[in-house]
Design a protein around this motif. Structure first.
Motif, PDB file in Angstrom:
ATOM      1  N   TYR A 119     -15.929  -7.268  -0.313  1.00  0.00           N
ATOM      2  CA  TYR A 119     -14.934  -6.933  -1.325  1.00  0.00           C
ATOM      3  C   TYR A 119     -13.612  -6.615  -0.643  1.00  0.00           C
ATOM      4  N   ALA A 120     -12.546  -7.076  -1.253  1.00  0.00           N
ATOM      5  CA  ALA A 120     -11.208  -6.912  -0.689  1.00  0.00           C
ATOM      6  C   ALA A 120     -10.648  -5.545  -1.050  1.00  0.00           C
ATOM      7  N   ASN A 121     -10.070  -4.886  -0.066  1.00  0.00           N
ATOM      8  CA  ASN A 121      -9.382  -3.619  -0.276  1.00  0.00           C
ATOM      9  C   ASN A 121      -8.048  -3.686   0.455  1.00  0.00           C
ATOM     10  N   GLY A 122      -7.127  -2.795   0.051  1.00  0.00           N
ATOM     11  CA  GLY A 122      -5.822  -2.768   0.690  1.00  0.00           C
ATOM     12  C   GLY A 122      -4.847  -3.796   0.138  1.00  0.00           C
ATOM     13  N   PHE A 123      -5.102  -4.305  -1.063  1.00  0.00           N
ATOM     14  CA  PHE A 123      -4.234  -5.341  -1.616  1.00  0.00           C
ATOM     15  C   PHE A 123      -3.155  -4.784  -2.547  1.00  0.00           C
ATOM     16  N   ILE A 124      -3.213  -3.465  -2.863  1.00  0.00           N
ATOM     17  CA  ILE A 124      -2.230  -2.869  -3.771  1.00  0.00           C
ATOM     18  C   ILE A 124      -2.147  -1.375  -3.486  1.00  0.00           C
ATOM     19  N   SER A 125      -0.953  -0.782  -3.651  1.00  0.00           N
ATOM     20  CA  SER A 125      -0.792   0.664  -3.480  1.00  0.00           C
ATOM     21  C   SER A 125      -1.079   1.366  -4.793  1.00  0.00           C
ATOM     22  N   GLY A 126      -1.534   2.615  -4.706  1.00  0.00           N
ATOM     23  CA  GLY A 126      -2.044   3.317  -5.877  1.00  0.00           C
ATOM     24  C   GLY A 126      -1.037   3.619  -6.963  1.00  0.00           C
ATOM     25  N   GLY A 127       0.246   3.689  -6.634  1.00  0.00           N
ATOM     26  CA  GLY A 127       1.238   4.066  -7.637  1.00  0.00           C
ATOM     27  C   GLY A 127       1.903   2.897  -8.341  1.00  0.00           C
ATOM     28  N   ALA A 128       1.395   1.693  -8.146  1.00  0.00           N
ATOM     29  CA  ALA A 128       2.022   0.501  -8.723  1.00  0.00           C
ATOM     30  C   ALA A 128       1.810   0.432 -10.237  1.00  0.00           C
ATOM     31  N   LYS A 129       2.628  -0.386 -10.883  1.00  0.00           N
ATOM     32  CA  LYS A 129       2.529  -0.587 -12.329  1.00  0.00           C
ATOM     33  C   LYS A 129       1.340  -1.495 -12.653  1.00  0.00           C
ATOM     34  N   ASP A 151      -7.739   2.048  -6.234  1.00  0.00           N
ATOM     35  CA  ASP A 151      -7.644   3.387  -6.808  1.00  0.00           C
ATOM     36  C   ASP A 151      -6.585   3.354  -7.904  1.00  0.00           C
ATOM     37  N   PRO A 152      -6.976   3.475  -9.166  1.00  0.00           N
ATOM     38  CA  PRO A 152      -6.010   3.395 -10.266  1.00  0.00           C
ATOM     39  C   PRO A 152      -5.465   4.749 -10.714  1.00  0.00           C
ATOM     40  N   PHE A 153      -5.878   5.836 -10.046  1.00  0.00           N
ATOM     41  CA  PHE A 153      -5.645   7.176 -10.589  1.00  0.00           C
ATOM     42  C   PHE A 153      -4.360   7.834 -10.116  1.00  0.00           C
ATOM     43  N   GLU A 188     -12.105   3.264  -7.131  1.00  0.00           N
ATOM     44  CA  GLU A 188     -12.081   4.316  -6.112  1.00  0.00           C
ATOM     45  C   GLU A 188     -11.510   5.606  -6.684  1.00  0.00           C
ATOM     46  N   ALA A 189     -12.222   6.716  -6.472  1.00  0.00           N
ATOM     47  CA  ALA A 189     -11.733   8.022  -6.932  1.00  0.00           C
ATOM     48  C   ALA A 189     -11.505   8.994  -5.782  1.00  0.00           C
ATOM     49  N   ASN A 190     -11.945   8.643  -4.581  1.00  0.00           N
ATOM     50  CA  ASN A 190     -11.680   9.432  -3.376  1.00  0.00           C
ATOM     51  C   ASN A 190     -12.152  10.878  -3.466  1.00  0.00           C
ATOM     52  N   GLY A 191     -13.182  11.153  -4.260  1.00  0.00           N
ATOM     53  CA  GLY A 191     -13.758  12.481  -4.325  1.00  0.00           C
ATOM     54  C   GLY A 191     -12.828  13.556  -4.853  1.00  0.00           C
TER      55      GLY A 191
END
Length: 380
Positions: A119-129, A151-153, A188-191
Motif C-alpha cells: 500500500y502506498a503512503n506518503g502521497f499527500i500531506s494531512g492538511g490538504a483539501k 491521515d484525514p484528521f 491512519e489515526a496515529n493513536g
C-alpha cells in the motif's frame, strides 16, 4: 565467521534520516541493516557504538547474539536499544545469506507466498483539501498501486470537533469517489483519540468501506484498543510502536486488533518479526508490517513477510524516491500493486556504497518545532 567491523551511516530523506548499519565479517562480506527512528537517529548511532565492543570478533551466531542482547543488559526492550539491535540483527542475516549464497527468506524456511500486496503512503500531506486528496490518490493509483493509506484528521485528538470530523469524512469520501470501490483505503489515526471518540469515528467512516482504521487509540492502552475493535465495523490495525514480543502476545490474546503492524526496525529484527507473525497466525490475525523506512528495512520486512501464510500487505513509502533508488543498485520489483522477492543472496538487494555518504545527516522537524512552539533557540 566473525564480526570484524560495524559502521553506521545516515541518508537524509525528507522527514527522517535513514539509519544504516554495516557489518563486515572477517571474510570481507558486508551485511546491511536499518534502524531508522525519526528525530533520534544520532541516538541510534550512539547505541550501536555502545553495543559494538560486545560484538567485535564474536562468531556470527544470530540466535546466540539475540539472546545475549535480551539476557545480559539490565535495560532492554526500550525503543532506542531495540532499534539499534534490530539494525544489527538484519545486517547479520544479510551477511549470513551472502555467505551461503541464499536469500534470507529461504534460511527462514522458504516462501509461504510468492508475492505481497503493497500500500502506498506518503502521497499527500494531512492538511490538504479534499480535492487535493482526491487528485493525489488518482495519480498514485495510476502508478499501479491498489491500496492507499492516509491521515484525514488534520492533527485532531484526543477528541474531535464536528467540523474536523466532517472534513475528515470529506477527504475520505473524495478519495473513494475518485478511485472507486476496487482500491483499498487505510485510514491512519496515529493513536491520537480517546475510546469514545475512536468508536464514533469508526462508525461514521464505515460507509466508505475502509480496509482498516489504524491506531484509533494509543496502542499502549490495549484494553481501550480492544473496546474500540468490539464496537467497530471497520477492521482495526495496530502494533507499529510495540517492540516487545510479550506485548504483541497481549495485543493478540486480548483480541484487540484484526491486523498487526510490527516494524522490523524496532522490534529486534527479522526473526522477532517472523515469531510475532506466527503468534498472529495462531490467533487468526494477519500481518501488515509498518514500514515508513528506507529500502533496507523494506527488503528485511519482505524477507520475513513472504515466509508467513498470514501475510497481508506491506507499507511502501513514495517520498524521497531519489534517495531510495540511489541507495540500492537494483530497485524493488513492484508490479500492479504487488512486490515480488528476488532470488538473490542475503536481503536480496545490493547496496550502492557510494550513496551511503551522498545524503548527509540533517536535523529534521526543526522548522516545524520552531513554528509550532515558537522556539527560536539554536538546535543543531
Amino acid at each position: 565467521m566473525k564480526i570484524k567491523e560495524i559502521k553506521t551511516y545516515f541518508a537524509a530523506a525528507v522527514w527522517r534520516n535513514f539509519v544504516i548499519v554495516e557489518v563486515t565479517t572477517d571474510e570481507g562480506i558486508k551485511g546491511y541493516g536499518e534502524g531508522t527512528l525519526g528525530d533520534f537517529e544520532k541516538t541510534i548511532e550512539a547505541a550501536v557504538n555502545d553495543l559494538k565492543p560486545f560484538l567485535i570478533n564474536r562468531d556470527i551466531e544470530i540466535n546466540e547474539i539475540t539472546n545475549f542482547f535480551l539476557r545480559n543488559f539490565f535495560w532492554r526492550n526500550g525503543p532506542i536499544l531495540s532499534t539499534a539491535q534490530s539494525a544489527i540483527e538484519q545486517a547479520l542475516w544479510d551477511a549470513v545469506g551472502k555467505t551461503v549464497r541464499q536469500p534470507v527468506y529461504r534460511l527462514l524456511g522458504g516462501k509461504a507466498v510468492n508475492r505481497v500486496k503493497v500500500y502506498a503512503n506518503g502521497f499527500i500531506s494531512g492538511g490538504a483539501k479534499p480535492e487535493e486528496f482526491a487528485s493525489a490518490a488518482v495519480k498514485t493509483v495510476e502508478k499501479g498501486y491498489k491500496a492507499l493509506k492516509f491521515d484525514p484528521f488534520g492533527g485532531a485528538g484526543p477528541n474531535i470537533t464536528r467540523a474536523d470530523l466532517d472534513m475528515a469524512k470529506q477527504r475520505i469520501g473524495a478519495i473513494r469517489d475518485a478511485v472507486g470501490s476496487d482500491i483499498d483505503l487505510m485510514i491512519e489515526a496515529n493513536g491520537r483519540f480517546n475510546t469514545r471518540t475512536a468508536i464514533k469515528i469508526a462508525k461514521e467512516i464505515e460507509r466508505y468501506d475502509p480496509f482498516w482504521l489504524e491506531e484509533p487509540v494509543p496502542e499502549e492502552d490495549i484494553v481501550s484498543m480492544s473496546e474500540v475493535r468490539k464496537a467497530s465495523g471497520v477492521p482495526i490495525a495496530a502494533g507499529e510502536r510495540i517492540i516487545s514480543r510479550n506485548r504483541f502476545w497481549e495485543l493478540l490474546s486480548q483480541r484487540a486488533v484484526d491486523i498487526i503492524q510490527p516494524d522490523v526496525c524496532h522490534m529486534g529484527g527479522i526473526m522477532p518479526l517472523v515469531e510475532v507473525g506466527a503468534m498472529a497466525n495462531v490467533n487468526y490475525v494477519t500481518v501488515a508490517p509498518h514500514n515508513p523506512n528506507g529500502p533496507i528495512a523494506t527488503a528485511a520486512s519482505l524477507n520475513a513477510l513472504v515466509t508467513m501464510p498470514n501475510a497481508l500487505i506491506l507499507e511502501f513509502w513514495l517520498d524521497a524516491e531519489t534517495v531510495r533508488h540511489d541507495l540500492i543498485k537494483e530497485y524493488f520489483d513492484v508490479r500492479d500493486g504487488y512486490i515480488y522477492p528476488r532470488d538473490k543472496p542475503g536481503l536480496g538487494i545490493e547496496i550502492n556504497e557510494e550513496a551511503l555518504t551522498k545524503y548527509p545527516y540533517k536535523k529534521m522537524h526543526l522548522e516545524y518545532f520552531r513554528n509550532e512552539y515558537k522556539y527560536h533557540g539554536d538546535i543543531k
